[in-house]
Every structure is written in structure tokens, then in C-alpha cells.
Write a protein that holds these residues in place. Structure first.
Motif: not given
Length: 175
Positions: A114-125
Motif C-alpha cells: 500500500q505504500y509503494q507506488v507504480t513508477p509512471a501512474l504513481r498509483l499505490p501498488f
């Protein structure tokens, strides 16, 4: 109950259609932009990948309903009718246990990410990993809806099953 099941299947199908449509539009627009402007959307590949993950997990239940997953039926075919029903019952029970376990594992994965985000979309994983418990939850519901007919007769429902036929796949193939 039949209307509720029909609504559930239709909703699941429409969700898949929308995801596939979105994925197609994103990839098509990205290809068009790349060839017309020599630039592409930096988030397009990532969005398409995550939509594909959601499509895979969300669509598995619909495929299960029609017997579309790989099945080896040699043992079942060699058993008498009562043995076949017992084997199919054990298979359903084993699948329910496995699917339930995978829902739990998927929830744990989503919570950890929940605290990591995707590289391009910046959504929580966690949004990406949520496809796993949602998909396995859908598998549980679909399996429970087809289980009685599958256990008793070894048949699957068709996606357009309106109750007028035996629910077997066209051509007599039942997986």
C-alpha cells in the motif's frame, strides 16, 4: 436467484469488456502518438499491463463457469457414476479451499504494497495487487454457483444459459 446470478455474470462480463476496451484504447492511442509525433505516453505500457492483470484475475471465474480451464478427466472417466460425483465434490472442496487461501494471500500482498507506488501512474501498488483477492473471490462465487450441477452431472453452465438446456458445452465437450 437465477436473476441475481444472471446479473452477476453480466456485470462481470461488462467489467471485462470495459477493461479490454480501455486497454485497447490506451495501446492504440500510444501507438498512434508514437508514429505521428515520435512521442508516446509514458504511462501507457504500465496502464495496459495493470489492466491485463485485472482482466486475467477477473475473467478466470467466467472461464471456470464454462469449463474453459485445463482439466484432465482420465480418472473421473474411469470411475463409476457415484465415484465421479464424489471425486467432483472433492475437487470443488479443494478448489474452494485453494481459492480462499489465495484471497487471504492476495489481501496480505495488497496490504504490504500500500505504500509503494507504480513508477509512471504513481498509483499505490495495492490497487494492482487487489486484482488477486478480487479475482479469487469471483472464482469462489462462480464455483459456488456452478457446483451443484457440476458435482451431480459433471456439466458446466454456458454464459448464455437460460435454463432451457442441460448446461453442457456445445458439442458435448465438458472439459
Amino acid at each position: 436467484m437465477r436473476r441475481l446470478e444472471h446479473f452477476f455474470v453480466a456485470l462481470n462480463g461488462w467489467a471485462l469488456i470495459l477493461m479490454l476496451g480501455a486497454m485497447s484504447l490506451i495501446v492504440g492511442a500510444n501507438i498512434t502518438m508514437r508514429y505521428l509525433t515520435s512521442h508516446s505516453f509514458p504511462w501507457a505500457d504500465e496502464a495496459a499491463r495493470y489492466l491485463m492483470i485485472w482482466l486475467t484475475f477477473s475473467g478466470a471465474g467466467l472461464i471456470l463457469r464454462i469449463g474453459g480451464h485445463v482439466a484432465i478427466t482420465n480418472l473421473q472417466d474411469a470411475l463409476p457414476a457415484t465415484g465421479q460425483k464424489i471425486l467432483r465434490g472433492l475437487l470443488v472442496l479443494g478448489l474452494l479451499i485453494f481459492f480462499g487461501f489465495m484471497v487471504q494471500v492476495g489481501l496480505q500482498y495488497a496490504q504490504r504494497m500500500q505504500y509503494q507506488v507504480t513508477p509512471a501512474l504513481r498509483l499505490p501498488f495495492s490497487y494492482v495487487y487487489a486484482a488477486m483477492p478480487v479475482g479469487f473471490g469471483l472464482l469462489i462465487v462462480h464455483l459456488l454457483l456452478i457446483a451443484p450441477k457440476f458435482i451431480m452431472a459433471g456439466t458446466y453452465k454456458r454464459l448464455d444459459d437460460d435454463g432451457t438446456d442441460d448446461g453442457a458445452l456445445p458439442g458435448g465437450a465438458n472439459g
